[in-house]
Design an enzyme around this catalytic site. Structure first.
Site, PDB file in Angstrom:
ATOM      1  N   ARG A 269      -2.371 -44.341 -15.999  1.00  0.00           N
ATOM      2  CA  ARG A 269      -1.095 -43.762 -16.437  1.00  0.00           C
ATOM      3  C   ARG A 269      -0.285 -44.845 -17.125  1.00  0.00           C
ATOM      4  NH1 ARG A 269       2.682 -45.614 -12.838  1.00  0.00           N
ATOM      5  NH2 ARG A 269       2.035 -45.398 -10.683  1.00  0.00           N
ATOM      6  N   HIS A 273       5.399 -44.235 -12.451  1.00  0.00           N
ATOM      7  CA  HIS A 273       5.002 -43.115 -11.591  1.00  0.00           C
ATOM      8  C   HIS A 273       5.855 -41.879 -11.891  1.00  0.00           C
ATOM      9  CE1 HIS A 273       4.025 -40.703  -8.089  1.00  0.00           C
ATOM     10  NE2 HIS A 273       5.314 -40.613  -7.850  1.00  0.00           N
ATOM     11  N   TYR A 282       5.201 -53.747  -9.852  1.00  0.00           N
ATOM     12  CA  TYR A 282       3.891 -53.803  -9.190  1.00  0.00           C
ATOM     13  C   TYR A 282       2.705 -53.922 -10.153  1.00  0.00           C
ATOM     14  CZ  TYR A 282       4.060 -48.737 -10.133  1.00  0.00           C
ATOM     15  OH  TYR A 282       4.179 -47.505 -10.733  1.00  0.00           O
TER      16      TYR A 282
HETATM   17  C1  LIG Z   1       2.595 -35.412   1.844  1.00  0.00           C
HETATM   18  C2  LIG Z   1       3.332 -36.320   0.908  1.00  0.00           C
HETATM   19  N1  LIG Z   1       3.569 -37.586   1.260  1.00  0.00           N
HETATM   20  C3  LIG Z   1       4.264 -38.416   0.424  1.00  0.00           C
HETATM   21  C4  LIG Z   1       4.731 -37.939  -0.774  1.00  0.00           C
HETATM   22  C5  LIG Z   1       5.499 -38.858  -1.708  1.00  0.00           C
HETATM   23  N2  LIG Z   1       4.686 -39.105  -2.908  1.00  0.00           N
HETATM   24  C6  LIG Z   1       4.939 -38.466  -4.051  1.00  0.00           C
HETATM   25  S1  LIG Z   1       3.858 -38.893  -5.234  1.00  0.00           S
HETATM   26  C7  LIG Z   1       3.055 -39.973  -4.235  1.00  0.00           C
HETATM   27  C8  LIG Z   1       1.908 -40.791  -4.732  1.00  0.00           C
HETATM   28  C9  LIG Z   1       0.745 -39.951  -5.107  1.00  0.00           C
HETATM   29  O1  LIG Z   1      -0.184 -40.733  -5.806  1.00  0.00           O
HETATM   30  P1  LIG Z   1      -1.532 -40.142  -6.335  1.00  0.00           P
HETATM   31  O2  LIG Z   1      -2.024 -39.079  -5.408  1.00  0.00           O
HETATM   32  O3  LIG Z   1      -2.421 -41.278  -6.594  1.00  0.00           O
HETATM   33  O4  LIG Z   1      -1.140 -39.415  -7.690  1.00  0.00           O
HETATM   34  P2  LIG Z   1      -0.444 -40.033  -8.981  1.00  0.00           P
HETATM   35  O5  LIG Z   1       1.034 -39.806  -8.783  1.00  0.00           O
HETATM   36  O6  LIG Z   1      -0.810 -41.459  -9.081  1.00  0.00           O
HETATM   37  O7  LIG Z   1      -0.954 -39.252 -10.145  1.00  0.00           O
HETATM   38  C10 LIG Z   1       3.638 -39.973  -2.978  1.00  0.00           C
HETATM   39  C11 LIG Z   1       3.186 -40.800  -1.854  1.00  0.00           C
HETATM   40  C12 LIG Z   1       4.451 -36.589  -1.101  1.00  0.00           C
HETATM   41  N3  LIG Z   1       4.834 -36.060  -2.255  1.00  0.00           N
HETATM   42  N4  LIG Z   1       3.759 -35.808  -0.258  1.00  0.00           N
END
Ligand SMILES: Cc1ncc(C[n+]2csc(CCOP(=O)(O)OP(=O)(O)O)c2C)c(N)n1
Length: 368
Positions: A269, A273, A282
């Protein structure tokens, strides 16, 4: 028809790539895709990229309150969209899948309606931005919780199997989601039931600021398929043709009764985020720049050029056309205006309960 020999092998050490960085076809089977289809892949990727750029303007001008940049994910997203039978199969996406929405055929106007939370949103602005869905296109509405849609995707696939509908349930998520209990429980259930489900991880190596090495000690996400007794495919998600061909095969595999598969698509990406993230805390600028030099759109452009399917004139025409469509859709969405405040009481249940009716009347009184 039950087929038992497949083109792609699961659990490869290196991600499956079909087009190299210079745009040459490097697979050991003929490409055989029509020119219009190939150009359509490019068009969709470009549309997704331009939408991402527009979202940055929406956030900077305060027209939306949250974005989850998807630039760098386009090849995987477009490959997935083209591999499933749109409007027949079901898609269970996550919040970074706006490029997937474009390629699935969700109108720009609906996408903007959701981003603005206004009356152009079929879901009445009920959720924060970047949470689209489409009843018309069998796209399960995005939920913020990162793996909460895995069990429903498994459930839908089990239903498809029981009813013999010939559909497939395709579910996308990030690398971070693969640490969730619901992720394991959902995929396990689908595997046990032999349900037609494809679980596709868009692995961009970060879950917000958390590097993949802190997420799992597994060599690849695809390897996790061993725990379920299903195949796990490791794919170069910056290669739209690899994404498309592998997804097409595993969807066919699931559709013909061989049960679920897990696919890991390696992407990057380019943006933070979300609009609430400072990614320079980071990862280095150099890392992002290096990834941009491996851009999926540029790589496919080189491929098309080698096939005699791309020239500057076409590119300029395409860009101008897409930009005009995006601008017009945004204008049309903005013109729809706000969702009436009382709509907050709609759709909690099919029929409102006595307490909802009472609360609605109270708010109506306040608004007078
Ligand atoms: C159950 C849950 N825990 C924590 C969060 C907070 N959160 C939002 S996005 C994220 C990271 C997700 O990363 P990834 O699955 O790698 O997807 P990316 O955003 O990198 O595409 C987190 C921890 C959430 N949305 N849902």
């Amino acid at each position: 028809m039950i087929k038992d020999s497949w083109t792609f092998k699961p659990f490869t050490d290196r991600p499956i790539a079909l087009v190299d960085e210079q745009g040459s076809w490097v697979a050991d089977f003929p490409m055989e895709l029509p020119p219009d289809f190939l150009r359509g892949l490019y068009r969709d990727m470009l549309a997704a990229r331009l939408l991402d750029e527009k979202f940055v303007i929406l956030i900077r001008t305060g027209k939306t309150s949250f974005i989850a940049p998807h630039a760098g994910h386009e090849a995987a997203q477009v490959g997935i969209a083209q591999a499933l039978q749109r409007g027949h199969d079901w898609l269970f996406p996550y919040y970074r899948d706006m490029g997937l929405m474009v390629a699935m055929g969700v109108p720009f106007k609906e996408i903007f309606g959701q981003m603005l939370g206004n009356a152009a949103d079929p879901a009445k602005g009920r959720q924060m931005p970047s949470h689209p869905g489409s009843r018309a296109l069998n796209i399960f509405t995005v939920c913020s919780a990162i793996a909460s849609h895995i069990p429903p995707a498994a459930g839908a696939a089990i239903s498809m199997k029981l009813q013999g509908t010939g559909q497939v349930s395709v579910c996308t998520f990030g690398d971070g989601a693969t640490s969730e209990g619901d992720w394991y429980a959902g995929i396990n259930f689908a595997a046990v039931q032999g349900a037609p489900a494809v679980f596709a991880c868009l692995n961009n190596r970060y879950a917000i600021s958390v590097d993949l090495s802190h997420q799992t000690a597994a060599h690849t996400i695809a390897d996790k398929a061993h725990a379920f007794g299903i195949p796990g495919y490791h794919v170069d998600g910056m290669d739209v043709l690899a994404s498309y061909f592998v997804m097409r095969e595993v969807i066919e595999r699931a559709r013909s009764g061989h049960g679920p598969v897990l696919v890991e698509l390696e992407v990057y990406r380019y943006g933070p985020h979300s609009s609430a993230d400072d990614d320079l805390r980071y990862r280095s600028k150099e890392e992002v720049e290096a990834a941009k030099r491996r851009d999926p759109i540029e790589r496919f452009r080189r491929f098309l050029e080698k096939q005699g399917l791309w020239n500057l004139e076409w590119e300029e025409m395409l860009r101008a056309d897409l930009k005009a469509q995006i601008d017009r859709a945004l204008e049309e969405a903005e013109a729809m205006g706000e969702v009436p405040a009382l709509a907050m009481f709609d759709d909690v249940f099919a029929e409102p309960t006595w307490n909802l009716i009472e609360q609605r009347a109270l708010v109506q009184e306040e608004l007078r």
